[in-house]
Scaffold this active site. Structure first.
Site, PDB file in Angstrom:
ATOM      1  N   ASP A 282      -7.909  -5.477   0.175  1.00 34.69           N
ATOM      2  CA  ASP A 282      -8.408  -6.316  -0.917  1.00 34.69           C
ATOM      3  C   ASP A 282      -8.047  -7.783  -0.780  1.00 34.69           C
ATOM      4  OD1 ASP A 282      -9.679  -4.328  -2.370  1.00 34.69           O
ATOM      5  OD2 ASP A 282      -7.785  -3.648  -3.203  1.00 34.69           O
TER       6      ASP A 282
ATOM      7  N   HIS B 266       0.849  -1.189   0.000  1.00 36.55           N
ATOM      8  CA  HIS B 266       0.000   0.000   0.000  1.00 36.55           C
ATOM      9  C   HIS B 266       0.880   1.233   0.000  1.00 36.55           C
ATOM     10  CE1 HIS B 266      -3.152   2.810   1.121  1.00 36.55           C
ATOM     11  NE2 HIS B 266      -3.978   1.888   0.685  1.00 36.55           N
TER      12      HIS B 266
HETATM   13  N1  CMC Z   1       3.958  -7.579  -4.864  1.00 35.04           N
HETATM   14  C1  CMC Z   1       5.272  -7.621  -5.098  1.00 35.04           C
HETATM   15  N2  CMC Z   1       6.075  -6.544  -4.998  1.00 35.04           N
HETATM   16  C2  CMC Z   1       5.512  -5.400  -4.635  1.00 35.04           C
HETATM   17  C3  CMC Z   1       4.143  -5.285  -4.378  1.00 35.04           C
HETATM   18  C4  CMC Z   1       3.343  -6.438  -4.493  1.00 35.04           C
HETATM   19  N3  CMC Z   1       2.045  -6.390  -4.262  1.00 35.04           N
HETATM   20  N4  CMC Z   1       3.857  -4.008  -4.041  1.00 35.04           N
HETATM   21  C5  CMC Z   1       5.005  -3.335  -4.093  1.00 35.04           C
HETATM   22  N5  CMC Z   1       6.021  -4.184  -4.453  1.00 35.04           N
HETATM   23  C6  CMC Z   1       7.437  -3.848  -4.562  1.00 35.04           C
HETATM   24  C7  CMC Z   1       7.738  -3.107  -5.850  1.00 35.04           C
HETATM   25  O1  CMC Z   1       8.061  -3.989  -6.887  1.00 35.04           O
HETATM   26  C8  CMC Z   1       8.894  -2.249  -5.422  1.00 35.04           C
HETATM   27  O2  CMC Z   1      10.039  -3.058  -5.379  1.00 35.04           O
HETATM   28  P1  CMC Z   1      11.507  -2.470  -5.728  1.00 35.04           P
HETATM   29  O3  CMC Z   1      11.815  -1.561  -4.595  1.00 35.04           O
HETATM   30  O4  CMC Z   1      12.389  -3.677  -5.829  1.00 35.04           O
HETATM   31  O5  CMC Z   1      11.358  -1.756  -7.038  1.00 35.04           O
HETATM   32  C9  CMC Z   1       8.560  -1.865  -3.981  1.00 35.04           C
HETATM   33  O6  CMC Z   1       7.743  -2.949  -3.511  1.00 35.04           O
HETATM   34  C10 CMC Z   1       7.785  -0.559  -3.845  1.00 35.04           C
HETATM   35  O7  CMC Z   1       6.671  -0.639  -4.720  1.00 35.04           O
HETATM   36  P2  CMC Z   1       5.951   0.604  -5.372  1.00 35.04           P
HETATM   37  O8  CMC Z   1       5.178   0.156  -6.553  1.00 35.04           O
HETATM   38  O9  CMC Z   1       6.965   1.702  -5.581  1.00 35.04           O
HETATM   39  O10 CMC Z   1       4.990   1.052  -4.196  1.00 35.04           O
HETATM   40  P3  CMC Z   1       3.788   2.041  -4.362  1.00 35.04           P
HETATM   41  O11 CMC Z   1       3.567   2.653  -3.027  1.00 35.04           O
HETATM   42  O12 CMC Z   1       3.968   2.941  -5.514  1.00 35.04           O
HETATM   43  O13 CMC Z   1       2.579   1.050  -4.743  1.00 35.04           O
HETATM   44  C11 CMC Z   1       0.695  -0.356  -4.632  1.00 35.04           C
HETATM   45  C12 CMC Z   1       1.542   0.715  -3.907  1.00 35.04           C
HETATM   46  C13 CMC Z   1      -0.581  -0.608  -3.848  1.00 35.04           C
HETATM   47  C14 CMC Z   1       0.322   0.166  -6.029  1.00 35.04           C
HETATM   48  C15 CMC Z   1       1.545  -1.646  -4.751  1.00 35.04           C
HETATM   49  O14 CMC Z   1       1.907  -2.121  -3.467  1.00 35.04           O
HETATM   50  C16 CMC Z   1       0.819  -2.739  -5.547  1.00 35.04           C
HETATM   51  O15 CMC Z   1       0.892  -2.742  -6.769  1.00 35.04           O
HETATM   52  N6  CMC Z   1       0.117  -3.676  -4.838  1.00 35.04           N
HETATM   53  C17 CMC Z   1      -0.654  -4.706  -5.522  1.00 35.04           C
HETATM   54  C18 CMC Z   1      -1.977  -4.109  -5.991  1.00 35.04           C
HETATM   55  C19 CMC Z   1      -2.928  -3.915  -4.844  1.00 35.04           C
HETATM   56  O16 CMC Z   1      -3.138  -4.805  -4.006  1.00 35.04           O
HETATM   57  N7  CMC Z   1      -3.561  -2.731  -4.824  1.00 35.04           N
HETATM   58  C20 CMC Z   1      -4.596  -2.412  -3.811  1.00 35.04           C
HETATM   59  C21 CMC Z   1      -4.195  -1.248  -2.951  1.00 35.04           C
HETATM   60  S1  CMC Z   1      -5.251  -1.080  -1.527  1.00 35.04           S
HETATM   61  C22 CMC Z   1      -6.796  -0.692  -2.160  1.00 35.04           C
HETATM   62  C23 CMC Z   1      -6.815   0.635  -2.841  1.00 35.04           C
HETATM   63  O17 CMC Z   1      -6.518   1.658  -2.212  1.00 35.04           O
HETATM   64  O18 CMC Z   1      -7.192   0.696  -4.022  1.00 35.04           O
END
Ligand code: CMC
Length: 434
Positions: A368, A311
């Site tokens: 989720d 998140h």
């Molecule tokens: N699985 C594997 N790796 C992950 C995941 C995941 N679910 N989420 C983040 N990472 C890794 C990402 O690859 C990155 O790694 P590195 O540092 O090696 O590049 C690191 O963690 C940071 O990720 P980020 O994408 O920069 O983090 P963010 O804050 O921009 O993204 C997020 C947040 C929710 C988009 C992301 O965690 C994600 O894609 N999660 C899966 C989708 C999901 O469950 N979304 C629902 C969010 S809660 C409901 C809502 O508010 O809509």
């Protein structure tokens, strides 16, 4: 910005220029640093892709402490609201800032109840859209259409118009979502019934079959109401920021909310609940162990992520996920459902929470991760999960939109950019291009 909140504490040096930047103390959480004079005085613009470090507004609605796993609506902990409140009571709280009195709540529920009906004309949208259309496409279109049906409720600066639009959206949304489901299932559309609660009406209009009674245990309604409460607001997330941005141009509340629906449809936002179920089914259908799947995730193979994990704000267990996880067993038991996907989800969580990849990145289950399993046990197909999220998030979108349109400091949203393209060049006629 109150005078009291302004304290010139930050100095920025740009070349030989020194700039005092004001800070704004929050009642809880991060202090704000105002960069408003930056462009005018230095010619620089702030660069913050994805707004990781940018507050777009001040707000009194929802507070999240992502490190501590805390979520408050108007100061009330989500755990207390989930245990004791109802979705319509929470809606009132988000919209008005205080819990309603018994008389206020009764009048509010009655007003919503009165408006759940959709006219026969309006209902045609459900037959015009193809059956295979994604429910979020139909939902966004139907909400946009409301702007055409209720012109007397469009003026963002007229409080009685805004109050009417708020009630109309709240009242018609469950009817719209249930009709989207029925149309895809090929079933006739049912009418709302006065006197049934919000979730009872919604569930009956969704699931009742011709000639049959719709009967489910009270745990079904309680769980549905709780899931709506858990989704009701989440401060400046992607869809809410979209609602505010569209509304900042003085677009009406329907158009603004419809834009929020579009943002929510993305798999990294509201679409994640559907993606979680698809992921669990994939693991089952390919006979993978949780560890094998996790290796793919960690290798970032084909961009695979562990959906339902991570998140932007929570760097700890999402408090909503903890509540949903607790409810999962109780609801499945009450409905007499056994789901092998729940066992896979539990195993995945266990593996992830003890794996350094997830620990070091502070990736925990989000709301989720378990919601889809409950929705599935209730009988919703995965494609309906995101519309259910939208139904829950509606009060938050409307509360945030209303806060913005009454904020005298709000301006039309208009970010800057750092231009990296070609600089001025001359047009080349078609015949001279190689
Ligand atoms: N699985 C594997 N790796 C992950 C995941 C995941 N679910 N989420 C983040 N990472 C890794 C990402 O690859 C990155 O790694 P590195 O540092 O090696 O590049 C690191 O963690 C940071 O990720 P980020 O994408 O920069 O983090 P963010 O804050 O921009 O993204 C997020 C947040 C929710 C988009 C992301 O965690 C994600 O894609 N999660 C899966 C989708 C999901 O469950 N979304 C629902 C969010 S809660 C409901 C809502 O508010 O809509």
């Amino acid at each position: 910005m109150t005078e009291q909140a302004k304290l010139p504490v930050a100095q920025l040096r740009v070349g030989d220029q020194e700039l005092d930047l004001e800070t704004m103390a929050a009642t809880a959480g991060n202090t704000g640093l105002s960069i408003a004079p930056l462009l005018k005085q230095t010619g620089l613009v702030a660069l913050d892709p994805g707004f990781l470090n940018t507050a777009s507004c001040t707000s009194q609605i929802t507070y999240i402490d992502g490190d501590a796993g805390v979520l408050l609506y108007r100061g009330y902990p989500i755990e207390q609201l989930a245990a004791h409140s109802t979705f319509l009571e929470v809606t009132w709280l988000l919209l008005r800032g205080e819990l309603p009195t018994a008389a206020e709540l009764e009048a509010f529920e009655a007003r919503v109840d009165k408006h759940m009906y959709l006219s026969d004309d309006f209902r045609q949208i459900f037959s015009v859209m193809p059956r295979r259309a994604h429910p979020m496409a139909t939902l966004g279109a139907a909400i946009n259409m409301m702007a055409g049906y209720y012109p007397e409720s469009l003026d963002p600066k007229d409080p009685s118009a805004v109050s009417l639009a708020t009630v109309l959206l709240l009242a018609k949304m469950p009817t719209i979502v249930s009709y989207i489901y029925r149309r895809a299932a090929g079933n006739a559309l049912l009418y709302p019934k006065h006197g049934q609660s919000y979730v009872e009406n919604f569930a009956r209009m969704t699931f009742q079959l011709p000639g049959e009674k719709f009967e489910v245990p009270p745990a079904f309604y309680r769980a549905l109401d709780t899931l709506l409460i858990l989704h009701a607001d989440h401060e400046q997330n992607c869809s809410t920021s979209t609602v505010r941005l569209v509304g900042s141009a003085r677009a009406n509340i329907y158009m603004s909310v419809s834009a929020g629906v579009s943002a929510l449809s993305g798999p990294l936002h509201g679409g994640a609940n559907e993606a979680v179920l698809n992921m669990l089914a994939y693991i089952r259908d390919h006979d993978l162990t949780p560890k094998e799947f996790m290796e793919k995730v960690k290798a970032k193979q084909d961009g695979i992520r562990l959906m339902g994990f991570g998140h932007r704000v929570y760097k700890n267990y999402d408090p909503r996920a903890a509540i949903v996880k607790q409810q999962c067993d109780a609801v499945l038991d009450a409905l007499g459902v056994k789901d092998e996907l729940l066992a896979i989800a539990r195993d995945l969580e266990e593996v992830a929470l003890s794996d350094d990849y997830f620990i070091s990145r502070k990736l925990y289950p989000n709301v989720d991760f378990y919601t889809g399993i409950i929705y599935r046990a209730m009988g919703f197909p995965p494609s309906m999960f995101t519309p259910l999220f939208a139904l829950g998030r509606l009060p938050g979108w409307m509360a945030q939109w209303r806060e913005m349109v009454t904020d005298p400091t709000a301006k039309i949203g208009r970010p800057r950019q750092i231009y990296m393209g070609e600089t001025g060049r001359d047009y080349v006629p078609l015949e001279q291009r190689g």
